[in-house]
Design a protein around this motif. Structure first.
Motif, PDB file in Angstrom:
ATOM      1  N   TYR A 158       0.828  -1.214   0.000  1.00 43.75           N
ATOM      2  CA  TYR A 158       0.000   0.000   0.000  1.00 43.75           C
ATOM      3  C   TYR A 158       0.858   1.259   0.000  1.00 43.75           C
ATOM      4  CZ  TYR A 158      -3.381   3.513   1.618  1.00 43.75           C
ATOM      5  OH  TYR A 158      -4.166   4.629   1.729  1.00 43.75           O
ATOM      6  N   TYR A 209      -4.363  -0.117  -2.847  1.00 41.14           N
ATOM      7  CA  TYR A 209      -4.611   1.319  -2.765  1.00 41.14           C
ATOM      8  C   TYR A 209      -5.999   1.671  -3.290  1.00 41.14           C
ATOM      9  CZ  TYR A 209      -3.834   6.339  -3.092  1.00 41.14           C
ATOM     10  OH  TYR A 209      -3.936   7.697  -2.939  1.00 41.14           O
ATOM     11  N   GLU A 264      -9.026   1.417  -0.820  1.00 37.00           N
ATOM     12  CA  GLU A 264      -9.305   2.566   0.047  1.00 37.00           C
ATOM     13  C   GLU A 264     -10.264   3.525  -0.648  1.00 37.00           C
ATOM     14  OE1 GLU A 264      -9.141   4.911   3.433  1.00 37.00           O
ATOM     15  OE2 GLU A 264      -8.313   2.907   3.101  1.00 37.00           O
TER      16      GLU A 264
END
Length: 297
Positions: A230, A248, A251
């Motif tokens: 990440y 990523y 999110e």
């Protein structure tokens, strides 16, 4: 036949109190050990079960206290793939994980072989440098590295600043492979050289076939790291959604579906599933490789 019938029957003596006590103690120990194992397994499995069950709930039920879906909404997984960009995140993650793993393994094997089997001045110093690089957190050097990749080479907004360094080896992979290669007797290497094999041919034909568990362990470690990374994509690829990875992008997905917990959990399952499957099918080689690295220093 008469002799057989006339032979007196041998009666087995009943167990003594000491034997009964030992048997009960062994039974209680077996129950205690397996109970602890089951409790530990449930501790790790139940959160994953909760995520899977929530991913199969309807939008309204996911916000309730129910633990079991009233209706099994398998269509949630299709809805996740319909999210703009999700397939791109999958493609980027596969590209990053597979290419990065291949480059790391290919570049780390020769260095580990040299540190394990070659005798040269400064070998211990080189090994200490590798170990010191393992102790250096990536956050310490992230600013100069970002300035180099983004300002000097103009590669920000892509995954190349994360992939290219893997072609030059990884400290942890080198150390793990070196530890495994030291378990291979030097006699095999010497015999190959007596037969006329050079260093490269000895590595490819003799050492690598014997080092498959160690190579598999290194490859799995690197694959897991790249798949779950990440921090790296956040630093280098955050400005370009087309270069995001699953870790990523998840999110961003959670922010867009913050009230749709069923879809968020479905996306989480899809991110975790490949790693779980890879480990499930390769766990034997993984465990063997990790175990044998500590046999000989």
């Amino acid at each position: 036949m008469t002799q057989v019938l006339d032979k007196p029957l041998e009666l087995k003596a009943p167990p003594s109190p000491a034997e009964r006590t030992a048997h009960r103690r062994a039974l209680l120990e077996w129950i205690a050990v397996h109970s602890l194992g089951i409790a530990a397994a449930l501790f790790f499995i139940l959160p994953f079960v909760f995520v899977v069950l929530t991913s199969l709930m309807s939008d309204s039920q996911a916000l309730s206290r129910d633990l079991i879906p009233r209706t099994w909404e398998w269509d949630n997984y299709r809805r996740v793939f319909d999210t703009p960009g999700f397939l791109t995140w999958w493609r980027n993650t596969l590209f990053y994980a597979f290419l990065g793993t291949a480059l790391t393994v290919i570049s780390s094997i020769p260095v580990a072989y040299a540190l394990a089997k070659f005798r040269f001045r400064g070998r211990n110093l080189a090994l200490m440098l590798v170990i010191s690089m393992m102790m250096l957190p990536p956050q310490v050097i992230i600013i100069p590295m970002y300035l180099f990749w983004a300002k000097q080479l103009d590669l920000s907004g892509s995954l190349w600043p994360l992939i290219i360094p893997m072609a030059y080896g990884d400290a942890f992979s080198i150390f793990l492979l070196r530890q495994f290669l030291t378990t291979i007797p030097d006699e095999y290497v010497d015999a190959a050289k007596v037969d006329g094999c050079g260093d490269l041919r000895t590595l490819l034909k003799v050492v690598l076939p014997m080092a498959k568990p160690g190579v598999a362990a290194v490859a799995l470690f690197q694959f897991f790291y790249a798949w779950n990374d990440y921090f790296g994509p956040q630093i280098y690829a955050s400005e370009n959604p087309g270069a995001w990875t699953l870790s990523y992008g998840l999110e961003s997905f959670k922010g867009a579906h913050h009230t749709d917990w069923n879809l968020t959990m479905a996306a989480t399952v899809l991110v975790m599933a490949p790693v779980i499957l890879v480990f499930f099918f390769a766990q034997k080689a993984f465990v063997e490789g990790v175990t044998l690295t500590g046999v000989k220093g």
